[in-house]
Design a protein around this motif. Sequence first.
Motif, PDB file in Angstrom:
ATOM      1  N   GLU A 167       1.248  -0.737   0.043  1.00  0.00           N
ATOM      2  CA  GLU A 167      -0.084   0.049  -0.081  1.00  0.00           C
ATOM      3  C   GLU A 167       0.999   1.700   0.429  1.00  0.00           C
ATOM      4  O   GLU A 167       0.295   2.297  -0.965  1.00  0.00           O
ATOM      5  CB  GLU A 167      -1.126   0.179   1.395  1.00  0.00           C
ATOM      6  CG  GLU A 167      -2.191  -1.222   1.753  1.00  0.00           C
ATOM      7  CD  GLU A 167      -2.936  -0.992   2.545  1.00  0.00           C
ATOM      8  OE1 GLU A 167      -3.650   0.091   2.318  1.00  0.00           O
ATOM      9  OE2 GLU A 167      -2.697  -1.464   3.356  1.00  0.00           O
ATOM     10  N   THR A 190       2.418   1.731  -3.277  1.00  0.00           N
ATOM     11  CA  THR A 190       1.762   1.780  -5.020  1.00  0.00           C
ATOM     12  C   THR A 190       0.473   2.910  -4.243  1.00  0.00           C
ATOM     13  O   THR A 190       0.077   3.172  -5.019  1.00  0.00           O
ATOM     14  CB  THR A 190       0.774   0.618  -5.477  1.00  0.00           C
ATOM     15  OG1 THR A 190       0.455   0.387  -3.493  1.00  0.00           O
ATOM     16  CG2 THR A 190       1.795  -0.511  -5.652  1.00  0.00           C
ATOM     17  N   GLN A 247      -2.287   1.929  -3.199  1.00  0.00           N
ATOM     18  CA  GLN A 247      -3.827   1.737  -3.369  1.00  0.00           C
ATOM     19  C   GLN A 247      -3.854   0.783  -2.471  1.00  0.00           C
ATOM     20  O   GLN A 247      -3.527   0.824  -1.065  1.00  0.00           O
ATOM     21  CB  GLN A 247      -3.227   0.574  -4.806  1.00  0.00           C
ATOM     22  CG  GLN A 247      -2.774   1.611  -6.289  1.00  0.00           C
ATOM     23  CD  GLN A 247      -3.296   0.364  -7.432  1.00  0.00           C
ATOM     24  OE1 GLN A 247      -3.968  -0.386  -7.201  1.00  0.00           O
ATOM     25  NE2 GLN A 247      -2.147   0.278  -8.093  1.00  0.00           N
ATOM     26  N   ASP A 279      -9.512  -4.271  -4.128  1.00  0.00           N
ATOM     27  CA  ASP A 279     -10.599  -3.266  -4.167  1.00  0.00           C
ATOM     28  C   ASP A 279     -10.391  -4.209  -5.970  1.00  0.00           C
ATOM     29  O   ASP A 279     -10.303  -4.243  -6.743  1.00  0.00           O
ATOM     30  CB  ASP A 279      -9.171  -2.040  -4.838  1.00  0.00           C
ATOM     31  CG  ASP A 279     -10.025  -1.164  -5.236  1.00  0.00           C
ATOM     32  OD1 ASP A 279     -10.899  -0.920  -5.428  1.00  0.00           O
ATOM     33  OD2 ASP A 279      -9.559  -0.021  -5.859  1.00  0.00           O
ATOM     34  N   ARG A 339     -10.333  -2.791  -9.289  1.00  0.00           N
ATOM     35  CA  ARG A 339      -9.346  -3.716 -10.398  1.00  0.00           C
ATOM     36  C   ARG A 339     -10.145  -4.579 -10.485  1.00  0.00           C
ATOM     37  O   ARG A 339     -10.815  -5.326 -10.712  1.00  0.00           O
ATOM     38  CB  ARG A 339      -8.045  -4.350  -9.566  1.00  0.00           C
ATOM     39  CG  ARG A 339      -7.048  -2.825  -9.320  1.00  0.00           C
ATOM     40  CD  ARG A 339      -6.004  -2.735  -8.604  1.00  0.00           C
ATOM     41  NE  ARG A 339      -6.279  -3.923  -6.919  1.00  0.00           N
ATOM     42  CZ  ARG A 339      -5.816  -3.157  -5.759  1.00  0.00           C
ATOM     43  NH1 ARG A 339      -5.664  -2.137  -6.061  1.00  0.00           N
ATOM     44  NH2 ARG A 339      -6.128  -3.575  -4.686  1.00  0.00           N
ATOM     45  N   LEU A 382      -4.162  -6.700  -3.929  1.00  0.00           N
ATOM     46  CA  LEU A 382      -2.716  -6.277  -3.818  1.00  0.00           C
ATOM     47  C   LEU A 382      -1.679  -6.983  -3.647  1.00  0.00           C
ATOM     48  O   LEU A 382      -1.285  -6.999  -4.996  1.00  0.00           O
ATOM     49  CB  LEU A 382      -3.151  -4.575  -3.094  1.00  0.00           C
ATOM     50  CG  LEU A 382      -1.418  -3.833  -2.777  1.00  0.00           C
ATOM     51  CD1 LEU A 382      -1.820  -3.162  -4.543  1.00  0.00           C
ATOM     52  CD2 LEU A 382      -2.246  -2.573  -2.213  1.00  0.00           C
ATOM     53  N   THR A 404       3.433  -0.261 -11.132  1.00  0.00           N
ATOM     54  CA  THR A 404       2.630  -0.326  -9.680  1.00  0.00           C
ATOM     55  C   THR A 404       3.133   0.714  -9.116  1.00  0.00           C
ATOM     56  O   THR A 404       2.382   0.928  -7.674  1.00  0.00           O
ATOM     57  CB  THR A 404       2.812  -1.976  -8.879  1.00  0.00           C
ATOM     58  OG1 THR A 404       3.692  -2.160  -7.986  1.00  0.00           O
ATOM     59  CG2 THR A 404       2.879  -3.125  -9.899  1.00  0.00           C
ATOM     60  N   ASP A 412       3.162   4.239  -6.882  1.00  0.00           N
ATOM     61  CA  ASP A 412       2.857   5.335  -7.376  1.00  0.00           C
ATOM     62  C   ASP A 412       3.689   6.517  -7.496  1.00  0.00           C
ATOM     63  O   ASP A 412       4.326   7.030  -7.706  1.00  0.00           O
ATOM     64  CB  ASP A 412       2.513   6.392  -5.446  1.00  0.00           C
ATOM     65  CG  ASP A 412       1.537   7.712  -5.410  1.00  0.00           C
ATOM     66  OD1 ASP A 412       1.437   8.011  -6.604  1.00  0.00           O
ATOM     67  OD2 ASP A 412       1.216   7.827  -4.637  1.00  0.00           O
TER      68      ASP A 412
END
Length: 381
Positions: A287, A290, A292, A296, A299, A306, A322, A324
């Motif tokens: 997390e 990424t 993300q 989720d 996706r 993830l 992947t 950020d």
Amino acid sequence: MNPPLKLLLFMAATVALLTFTDRASSAITRCPNCGSTPVPYPLSTSPTCGDQSYKIRCDSTNGTLQFDTLNNSYPITSINPSIQQLVIKPSPLLPNTCVSSDLVHEGVQTDRTRPFNITSSNTIMFMNCTSFMLGTPLNCSSSSLCHVYINSTRGVAPCGDASSSICCSFKAGGTTTSYMIRVREGGCRAYTSFVNLDSNLAVDRWPDPGLEMKWTLPREPQCVSQADCDGNSTCGSDPIVGGSVRRCFCMSGLEWDPIQGVCAKKVTCQNPSGCGGSTDRTALTAELLTSQKAIDFNRAADDVNLAIYVQRMMDEEKLMDTIDPMLRENVSNFEVDTMKALAFLAAGCLEDCRQNRPSMKEVTEEIEYIISIATAETVKK
């Protein structure tokens, strides 16, 4: 120290914290996937798994999770177990109307006895309202976000008709909206919601509609006898509830991890500046790298989890895709290599086969090496 490098050092400390927390076995049973969708603890899709206070429903026909309210059901679009939050999809409007399809149920009406509540991260739009709403503390002015939304969104065009042009916006989370988003005749007949909405963005850049729910952390699993617990816990009376309620309490030297649902060894933080208190020990590093969510459903089906998604991208030598974009902006080759080193170290700690996972000593040495090189690089600058 520049921000990317500072964050990388923080992540190195986080990996250390995750690694130094040994897992113990647990008396709980996690629920199987719903189709290809993971069901994290404590959420429960059957009487034999998860925590029964946290019931959701698996629609086996299409492999999707559903959140049941008092008299309706809503699809779950994402789950983030590390912060105990899930997002449901609000009911759509009936065709060619400005009426929510759950008007017959008076909108979202959750059970106050369950451990879920609506969060203050939601921006609610009430539409097709009567003039009665003009006297409320909601923002029903012509410049409200609700009017901005209606005027810029083709799918809600009927809500802009002169006969139903009163609409209001507000942030949820108060006492009146912690458990319901109410639509009704004589009030507002339609609604929608957006999570973490940035009102400065153009409407076409807003996220998809969603209503965020938060759950409270679960207690230790209930038991009738010691046979219901494992070797790391003891069945004893609940000192808080009392009476006949008994729970599997962790033995000395272990503590209850309510996110993973296990008795884990207690950790003494060796680096206070890097100990943020998070107990999501499998997805936190991913997390951080990424930005993300751990789980989720927006996706692709195979990438909902993830950790699995990042591992697949690593296998395809696409790890940096992947990361950020903000972390990748203006970074040096050294910082890129540090990101990769942290990601591969975290992935190694999650290997299924025990013999393939690095020892604590090996992880410690690798982290110390990464930190020492990063520190030396900072001094140079």
